[in-house]
Design an enzyme around this catalytic site. Sequence first.
Site, PDB file in Angstrom:
ATOM      1  N   TYR A   1       0.823  -1.218   0.000  1.00 41.10           N
ATOM      2  CA  TYR A   1       0.000   0.000   0.000  1.00 41.10           C
ATOM      3  C   TYR A   1       0.856   1.266   0.000  1.00 41.10           C
ATOM      4  CZ  TYR A   1      -3.708  -3.267   1.436  1.00 41.10           C
ATOM      5  OH  TYR A   1      -4.588  -4.325   1.524  1.00 41.10           O
TER       6      TYR A   1
ATOM      7  N   GLN B   1      -6.949 -13.853   5.171  1.00 39.50           N
ATOM      8  CA  GLN B   1      -7.725 -12.666   4.781  1.00 39.50           C
ATOM      9  C   GLN B   1      -8.088 -12.801   3.297  1.00 39.50           C
ATOM     10  OE1 GLN B   1      -6.623  -8.118   3.971  1.00 39.50           O
ATOM     11  NE2 GLN B   1      -6.522  -8.522   6.171  1.00 39.50           N
TER      12      GLN B   1
END
Length: 292
Positions: A51, A164
């Site tokens: 990110y 996840q």
Amino acid sequence: MSPPTVKLNDGTQIPAIGFGTGTALFGRDAENSVKRAIECGFTHLDGAQAYDNEDSLGAGMKAAGKPRSELYIVTKLKQGFGAAQVKPSLVESLRKLDLDFVDLFLIHSPRPLKPEDGTLQDLWQAMEAVHAEGLAKSIGVSNFTVDDLKAILPGAKIIPSVNQVEIHPYVWKAVEPIVTYGRENGNITPVSYGGLTPLVRAAGGPVDQVLPPIVERLTKTLGKPVTPAQVLSKWVTHKGAIIVTTSSKEARIKEYLEAFQVPDLTAQEIQAIDDAGAKLHKRIFMRHVFGE
Ligand SMILES: NC(=O)C1=CN([C@@H]2O[C@H](COP(=O)(O)OP(=O)(O)OC[C@H]3O[C@@H](n4cnc5c(N)ncnc54)[C@H](O)[C@@H]3O)[C@@H](O)[C@H]2O)C=CC1
Ligand SMILES: O=CCc1c[nH]c2ccccc12
């Protein structure tokens, strides 16, 4: 009020909802959003090396002024990194975050992994090593299919604490076998991202039609307005998953946290959402997980 926590297979507790710094915040300064989220009550912050904003995630934590012991910080190994990059990249993440350890470190994705970087088992062993050194309190995976889990579990000293993955009604049929396999093979907790897809990225789909009566019933039961996003969050929780979501808006951040005050859905309501979701397959992220 702090969100509830869930016990992971390694005995640690994870807050049942996390604030994401990917998607809308990817590559952007996350400081203000993270600070706002913590001030509103989020304690679980979801970051990733990919990110490209871990430094601002760290700055947001600091600006919020909450003790480290009350925060739960996640980061993820950049996609494409092999075993040799696990420790150096985590040390670099910790430098950016200005932390001594993360609460949870995930392999962001099992793909791509170049043959010269070793196998998925080698990668998992390197994750176990940073856990042993105390740089990550828990370790887990993200975007792992059943076959990816099968590749690492036989040689694993530590079972991944979480997987996840994208979880919402439009991928439930496809993702349920991954969730079930994880549960049955070491009690791997599913963490959902993309949970609001029916509202945000597939508006007008079949799930939209079944939400209004559920919203209406819950609003009457609770005695204050319940939103479609809260109903979807409840659906994710009923599937046994931790939620990771995000927003830059304070009202939405509060709305997400207040979903924990919303009464449970009935079995019929969950089934109605499952049935509506099964009418449309819509995956947003990670083609390899769902095959399309
Ligand atoms: N491990 C992985 O590969 C991935 C992890 N993630 C993590 O999950 C986090 C959250 O992912 P998202 O898919 O963004 O979560 P999400 O599906 O919960 O969507 C959040 C978005 O929905 C918007 N929203 C909320 N309520 C709305 C409404 N009523 N109407 C219209 N828009 C509304 C918000 O403003 C926000 O932009 C990321 O920031 C990242 O940390 C996300 C994608 C992939
Ligand atoms: O985590 C969400 C999806 C993702 C995987 N790698 C990157 C890199 C940059 C933004 C999002 C993502």
